[in-house]
Each structure stands twice: as C-alpha cells, then as structure tokens.
Design a protein around this motif. Sequence first.
Motif, PDB file in Angstrom:
ATOM      1  N   ASP A 111     -16.196  10.277  46.120  1.00  0.00           N
ATOM      2  CA  ASP A 111     -16.266  11.708  46.408  1.00  0.00           C
ATOM      3  C   ASP A 111     -16.583  12.517  45.150  1.00  0.00           C
ATOM      4  N   ALA A 112     -16.581  13.842  45.259  1.00  0.00           N
ATOM      5  CA  ALA A 112     -16.952  14.737  44.165  1.00  0.00           C
ATOM      6  C   ALA A 112     -15.983  14.633  42.981  1.00  0.00           C
ATOM      7  N   PHE A 113     -14.761  14.207  43.212  1.00  0.00           N
ATOM      8  CA  PHE A 113     -13.777  14.058  42.130  1.00  0.00           C
ATOM      9  C   PHE A 113     -13.824  12.676  41.484  1.00  0.00           C
ATOM     10  N   GLY A 114     -14.717  11.827  41.966  1.00  0.00           N
ATOM     11  CA  GLY A 114     -14.808  10.477  41.438  1.00  0.00           C
ATOM     12  C   GLY A 114     -13.826   9.509  42.079  1.00  0.00           C
ATOM     13  N   LEU A 115     -13.231   9.922  43.184  1.00  0.00           N
ATOM     14  CA  LEU A 115     -12.264   9.078  43.882  1.00  0.00           C
ATOM     15  C   LEU A 115     -12.948   8.298  45.000  1.00  0.00           C
ATOM     16  N   PRO A 116     -12.494   7.078  45.241  1.00  0.00           N
ATOM     17  CA  PRO A 116     -13.111   6.292  46.317  1.00  0.00           C
ATOM     18  C   PRO A 116     -12.715   6.855  47.685  1.00  0.00           C
ATOM     19  N   ARG A 141     -16.561  -3.551  42.393  1.00  0.00           N
ATOM     20  CA  ARG A 141     -16.308  -3.272  43.814  1.00  0.00           C
ATOM     21  C   ARG A 141     -16.199  -1.780  44.082  1.00  0.00           C
ATOM     22  N   ILE A 142     -15.498  -1.068  43.204  1.00  0.00           N
ATOM     23  CA  ILE A 142     -15.360   0.390  43.355  1.00  0.00           C
ATOM     24  C   ILE A 142     -16.737   1.038  43.317  1.00  0.00           C
ATOM     25  N   ALA A 143     -17.595   0.598  42.408  1.00  0.00           N
ATOM     26  CA  ALA A 143     -18.938   1.179  42.253  1.00  0.00           C
ATOM     27  C   ALA A 143     -19.783   0.985  43.503  1.00  0.00           C
ATOM     28  N   GLN A 144     -19.487  -0.045  44.324  1.00  0.00           N
ATOM     29  CA  GLN A 144     -20.244  -0.297  45.550  1.00  0.00           C
ATOM     30  C   GLN A 144     -19.826   0.628  46.687  1.00  0.00           C
ATOM     31  N   GLY A 145     -18.656   1.255  46.552  1.00  0.00           N
ATOM     32  CA  GLY A 145     -18.143   2.091  47.633  1.00  0.00           C
ATOM     33  C   GLY A 145     -18.624   3.527  47.542  1.00  0.00           C
TER      34      GLY A 145
END
Length: 193
Positions: free
Chosen positions: A177-182, A170-174
């Motif tokens: 940002d540049a820091f790897g945060l959703p 689910r996270i991968a579908q969102g």
Amino acid sequence: MLTFGEELSGSDLKKWADWSIGFYYWSPSVSQIYAELKKLETLGFVRSREISESGERNRRVFEITESGIEVVRLWSRESPIETPVLKHGVMLRLWVGHLNDPDQLKAIVLDHICNLQAKKLEAIEHADHSENEPGWAFTQMSLRWVGRHFQAEIDLASQLLDDIDEAAARIAQGDIDAFGLPRPVRGGRWKEI
C-alpha cells in the motif's frame, strides 16, 4: 541457593543468581529477594541473623531451615513440567520486519549473534569456575547446558541471515500500500489457522 549450605545475604543471593540461574531463568531484583526472604522467614522456611564484619556495617544473612529444604525438595520433585516461555526481542523485531530494511534486520541479527557469543563464553567460564566445588556439580551441568543452548541460538540466528533475504523477496512479490505495508491477499486468514 540457600540449599548449598551457606548463609547468604539478599545481595549475595542476587549476585549468585546473576552468576548462574540468570542465564536461563531470571535474576530477581534485590528488593524482590528481600521481600521473598521476609515471607519465607515468616513461614519458617528460612531463618536470619545479623552479623558484623570488621570495618563494615552489619549484614543480615539467611539460612534455610529443615522445613525449607523439604519444600524445595518437594517442588523440585513434583512440580509440573512447564513449557518454557520465550521472550525474544530480536524475533519480535523480525516479526515486524516488513517495516524495516533487510540490511538493517541483518545488522540486528549480527548484533544478537555477538551478544550470544559473549554470553556463551561467560556461561562456559562460570561452569569452569564451578569445577572445584563438588556440591555444584548440577550447577556446573546447567551452566554447560547454557553454553550449548547459546550455541544453538547462534546457529539459528545465523540461518536468519538467509531467511531475511527470502522473506524480503516474498514481500516484494505482494501488493504494497501507500505506506509501504503489505496488503493481505485475504484479510483475517490468521483467524482460520
């Protein structure tokens, strides 16, 4: 613990707490125990005496008084039922799972399961060792409950292994940002729930 008919020192109380109620409540430090015993003695709920044993230094042991028994009995019968407070370090780490790799999260959960299995066996062993003390029947009952509780936690933790994969997908579908945060779809949504 003093209601079980023995005179106990503060360190005895600590050992017994670790052996029993520490599985499902908390086990206070020895300094906390002695501070509470001093308060209880001032209130007349316990009394103490110093004993000497051959080859050892003197020890202070405590026993509960009649008024102390009544206070514990009253608390046990009439204290309001509280919702248990869950302090779960593994779950807190999973809550910020978006900062970690799914395989690392699974390793954390597997370590947690191993710890739970060891604690479950320890609680069951303590329950088994309670068998020969009729006065410990309810203590034994609570230790057997602890074993079942740890098994339920093991079952829940095992389910997390699949849940981690689903959450990672689910996270991968969102939007990340540049820091790897959703990035939130709509910021502040948690305020509306």
